[in-house]
Design a protein around this motif. Structure first.
Motif, PDB file in Angstrom:
ATOM      1  N   VAL A 217      -3.362  -4.200  -9.000  1.00  0.00           N
ATOM      2  CA  VAL A 217      -2.691  -3.329  -8.036  1.00  0.00           C
ATOM      3  C   VAL A 217      -1.176  -3.267  -8.240  1.00  0.00           C
ATOM      4  CG1 VAL A 217      -4.518  -3.680  -6.338  1.00  0.00           C
ATOM      5  CG2 VAL A 217      -2.440  -5.095  -6.214  1.00  0.00           C
ATOM      6  N   ASP A 218      -0.664  -3.894  -9.281  1.00  0.00           N
ATOM      7  CA  ASP A 218       0.772  -3.860  -9.561  1.00  0.00           C
ATOM      8  C   ASP A 218       1.162  -2.452 -10.032  1.00  0.00           C
ATOM      9  OD1 ASP A 218       2.922  -4.185 -11.982  1.00  0.00           O
ATOM     10  OD2 ASP A 218       3.353  -5.563 -10.314  1.00  0.00           O
ATOM     11  N   ARG A 219       2.111  -1.844  -9.340  1.00  0.00           N
ATOM     12  CA  ARG A 219       2.468  -0.458  -9.657  1.00  0.00           C
ATOM     13  C   ARG A 219       2.953  -0.301 -11.102  1.00  0.00           C
ATOM     14  NH1 ARG A 219       5.204   4.227  -6.180  1.00  0.00           N
ATOM     15  NH2 ARG A 219       5.207   5.758  -7.855  1.00  0.00           N
ATOM     16  N   GLY A 220       3.787  -1.216 -11.556  1.00  0.00           N
ATOM     17  CA  GLY A 220       4.283  -1.142 -12.929  1.00  0.00           C
ATOM     18  C   GLY A 220       3.162  -1.215 -13.956  1.00  0.00           C
ATOM     19  N   LEU A 221       2.199  -2.102 -13.729  1.00  0.00           N
ATOM     20  CA  LEU A 221       1.066  -2.203 -14.652  1.00  0.00           C
ATOM     21  C   LEU A 221       0.152  -0.984 -14.565  1.00  0.00           C
ATOM     22  CD1 LEU A 221       0.004  -5.965 -14.618  1.00  0.00           C
ATOM     23  CD2 LEU A 221       1.087  -4.674 -16.451  1.00  0.00           C
ATOM     24  N   LEU A 222      -0.010  -0.442 -13.347  1.00  0.00           N
ATOM     25  CA  LEU A 222      -0.804   0.789 -13.211  1.00  0.00           C
ATOM     26  C   LEU A 222      -0.165   1.919 -14.018  1.00  0.00           C
ATOM     27  CD1 LEU A 222      -1.665   0.665  -9.410  1.00  0.00           C
ATOM     28  CD2 LEU A 222      -3.298   0.503 -11.301  1.00  0.00           C
TER      29      LEU A 222
ATOM     30  N   LYS B  60       2.157  -0.050   0.104  1.00  0.00           N
ATOM     31  CA  LYS B  60       1.645  -1.331   0.574  1.00  0.00           C
ATOM     32  C   LYS B  60       1.279  -1.148   2.033  1.00  0.00           C
ATOM     33  CE  LYS B  60       3.750  -4.127  -2.839  1.00  0.00           C
ATOM     34  NZ  LYS B  60       4.165  -5.424  -3.225  1.00  0.00           N
ATOM     35  N   THR B  61       0.127  -1.670   2.400  1.00  0.00           N
ATOM     36  CA  THR B  61      -0.350  -1.584   3.776  1.00  0.00           C
ATOM     37  C   THR B  61      -0.247  -2.983   4.385  1.00  0.00           C
ATOM     38  OG1 THR B  61      -2.640  -2.022   3.153  1.00  0.00           O
ATOM     39  CG2 THR B  61      -1.933   0.289   3.154  1.00  0.00           C
ATOM     40  N   PRO B  62      -0.389  -3.114   5.700  1.00  0.00           N
ATOM     41  CA  PRO B  62      -0.293  -4.441   6.312  1.00  0.00           C
ATOM     42  C   PRO B  62      -1.277  -5.464   5.736  1.00  0.00           C
ATOM     43  CG  PRO B  62      -0.229  -2.753   8.000  1.00  0.00           C
ATOM     44  CD  PRO B  62      -0.531  -2.057   6.704  1.00  0.00           C
TER      45      PRO B  62
ATOM     46  N   TYR C  71      -3.337   3.417  -3.266  1.00  0.00           N
ATOM     47  CA  TYR C  71      -2.658   4.231  -4.269  1.00  0.00           C
ATOM     48  C   TYR C  71      -3.589   5.322  -4.786  1.00  0.00           C
ATOM     49  CZ  TYR C  71      -5.015   0.777  -7.226  1.00  0.00           C
ATOM     50  OH  TYR C  71      -5.935  -0.061  -7.798  1.00  0.00           O
ATOM     51  N   THR C  72      -2.954   6.341  -5.372  1.00  0.00           N
ATOM     52  CA  THR C  72      -3.692   7.421  -6.021  1.00  0.00           C
ATOM     53  C   THR C  72      -3.211   7.532  -7.456  1.00  0.00           C
ATOM     54  OG1 THR C  72      -3.961   8.603  -3.939  1.00  0.00           O
ATOM     55  CG2 THR C  72      -4.289   9.875  -5.956  1.00  0.00           C
ATOM     56  N   LEU C  73      -4.152   7.564  -8.369  1.00  0.00           N
ATOM     57  CA  LEU C  73      -3.866   7.702  -9.795  1.00  0.00           C
ATOM     58  C   LEU C  73      -4.374   9.051 -10.270  1.00  0.00           C
ATOM     59  CD1 LEU C  73      -5.256   4.220 -10.939  1.00  0.00           C
ATOM     60  CD2 LEU C  73      -2.952   4.762 -10.133  1.00  0.00           C
ATOM     61  N   ARG C  74      -3.601   9.691 -11.143  1.00  0.00           N
ATOM     62  CA  ARG C  74      -4.033  10.953 -11.764  1.00  0.00           C
ATOM     63  C   ARG C  74      -4.363  10.655 -13.218  1.00  0.00           C
ATOM     64  NH1 ARG C  74      -2.438  16.521 -10.997  1.00  0.00           N
ATOM     65  NH2 ARG C  74      -3.339  16.112  -8.954  1.00  0.00           N
ATOM     66  N   HIS C  75      -5.571  11.029 -13.616  1.00  0.00           N
ATOM     67  CA  HIS C  75      -6.016  10.929 -15.007  1.00  0.00           C
ATOM     68  C   HIS C  75      -6.187  12.337 -15.553  1.00  0.00           C
ATOM     69  CE1 HIS C  75      -7.222   6.631 -14.883  1.00  0.00           C
ATOM     70  NE2 HIS C  75      -7.450   6.882 -13.612  1.00  0.00           N
ATOM     71  N   GLY C  76      -6.037  12.488 -16.846  1.00  0.00           N
ATOM     72  CA  GLY C  76      -6.286  13.767 -17.490  1.00  0.00           C
ATOM     73  C   GLY C  76      -7.153  13.569 -18.719  1.00  0.00           C
ATOM     74  N   ILE C  77      -8.094  14.460 -18.909  1.00  0.00           N
ATOM     75  CA  ILE C  77      -8.942  14.416 -20.101  1.00  0.00           C
ATOM     76  C   ILE C  77      -8.836  15.771 -20.787  1.00  0.00           C
ATOM     77  CG2 ILE C  77     -11.282  14.111 -21.002  1.00  0.00           C
ATOM     78  CD1 ILE C  77     -11.932  12.516 -18.470  1.00  0.00           C
ATOM     79  N   PRO C  78      -8.385  15.786 -22.050  1.00  0.00           N
ATOM     80  CA  PRO C  78      -8.292  17.057 -22.766  1.00  0.00           C
ATOM     81  C   PRO C  78      -9.669  17.724 -22.860  1.00  0.00           C
ATOM     82  CG  PRO C  78      -7.280  15.276 -24.039  1.00  0.00           C
ATOM     83  CD  PRO C  78      -7.992  14.653 -22.881  1.00  0.00           C
TER      84      PRO C  78
ATOM     85  N   TRP D  70      -7.255  -1.295  -1.195  1.00  0.00           N
ATOM     86  CA  TRP D  70      -7.638  -2.698  -1.371  1.00  0.00           C
ATOM     87  C   TRP D  70      -7.148  -3.520  -0.195  1.00  0.00           C
ATOM     88  CZ3 TRP D  70     -10.626  -4.780  -5.124  1.00  0.00           C
ATOM     89  CH2 TRP D  70     -10.879  -3.999  -6.257  1.00  0.00           C
ATOM     90  N   THR D  71      -7.953  -4.523   0.206  1.00  0.00           N
ATOM     91  CA  THR D  71      -7.560  -5.443   1.262  1.00  0.00           C
ATOM     92  C   THR D  71      -7.973  -6.866   0.881  1.00  0.00           C
ATOM     93  OG1 THR D  71      -9.636  -5.107   2.453  1.00  0.00           O
ATOM     94  CG2 THR D  71      -7.782  -3.731   3.110  1.00  0.00           C
ATOM     95  N   ALA D  72      -7.206  -7.824   1.381  1.00  0.00           N
ATOM     96  CA  ALA D  72      -7.574  -9.228   1.213  1.00  0.00           C
ATOM     97  C   ALA D  72      -8.739  -9.504   2.153  1.00  0.00           C
ATOM     98  CB  ALA D  72      -6.390 -10.124   1.531  1.00  0.00           C
ATOM     99  N   ALA D  73      -9.815 -10.088   1.627  1.00  0.00           N
ATOM    100  CA  ALA D  73     -11.013 -10.330   2.432  1.00  0.00           C
ATOM    101  C   ALA D  73     -11.228 -11.819   2.699  1.00  0.00           C
ATOM    102  CB  ALA D  73     -12.231  -9.737   1.733  1.00  0.00           C
ATOM    103  N   GLY D  74     -10.291 -12.634   2.283  1.00  0.00           N
ATOM    104  CA  GLY D  74     -10.399 -14.081   2.451  1.00  0.00           C
ATOM    105  C   GLY D  74      -9.843 -14.762   1.221  1.00  0.00           C
ATOM    106  N   PRO D  75      -9.827 -16.086   1.216  1.00  0.00           N
ATOM    107  CA  PRO D  75      -9.296 -16.797   0.053  1.00  0.00           C
ATOM    108  C   PRO D  75     -10.053 -16.430  -1.225  1.00  0.00           C
ATOM    109  CG  PRO D  75      -9.641 -18.289   1.907  1.00  0.00           C
ATOM    110  CD  PRO D  75     -10.273 -16.977   2.279  1.00  0.00           C
ATOM    111  N   GLY D  76      -9.326 -15.991  -2.228  1.00  0.00           N
ATOM    112  CA  GLY D  76      -9.940 -15.672  -3.519  1.00  0.00           C
ATOM    113  C   GLY D  76     -10.865 -14.483  -3.516  1.00  0.00           C
TER     114      GLY D  76
END
Length: 167
Positions: free
Chosen positions: A23-28, A47-49, A54-61, A86-92
């Protein structure tokens, strides 16, 4: 009728590290530069509480599309918007939901996702999706082709992300 898709991948890294990379924006953005195709990018990110959305745009020729799919997108590249929450659902453990819109076509997808620690160490990514193409007679064949492309994309994205976690 929708086409189901199940995807699993394991990592020697804990879920916290895998999730942070996923979920890291730079890596996305870096991932989309390598795998996203024409016009790819992060079009929304917040970032949510309790996690991130996030929304990603993909393109396929169009030259890389199966003919039955390119017939739905005359004269252009296929553009796909993928929104994930995405949300944290508990440890790990992190849970997510996703929607995919194939712009200008009757194709869409919905998914549930999980990244969680596993017994003995490491973690697992699990994604379950349903692809729907509302085209009479050939919709199921197109769903199968789209599901196959999604599975390839998920594998490439997982490989990319896990390589960054290992660095």
């Amino acid at each position: 009728m929708a086409r189901s898709l199940d995807y699993r991948a394991t990592s020697p890294h804990p879920a916290d590290a895998v999730y942070a990379a996923m979920v890291d924006r730079g890596l996305l953005e870096e991932q989309l530069q390598h795998l996203g195709g024409p016009g790819a990018g992060v079009t929304a990110y917040e970032k949510t509480p309790d996690g991130v959305r996030y929304t990603l745009r993909h393109g396929i020729p169009s030259s890389e599309l199966p003919s039955m799919v390119s017939s739905l997108v005359p004269g252009g590249d296929l553009k796909i918007d993928r929104t994930e929450q995405w949300t944290a659902a508990g440890p790990g453990r992190y849970d997510g939901t996703g929607t995919v819109t194939v712009i200008g076509t009757p194709a869409s997808a919905r998914s549930t996702m999980r990244v969680a620690d596993v017994a003995g160490g490491g973690s697992e990514v699990v994604i379950t999706a349903e692809v729907t193409v509302k085209v009479p007679l050939i919709g199921s064949r197109i769903e199968q082709a789209v599901a196959g492309q999604i599975k390839k994309l998920l594998a490439a994205e997982t490989e990319f992300t896990l390589a960054r976690v290992s660095s």
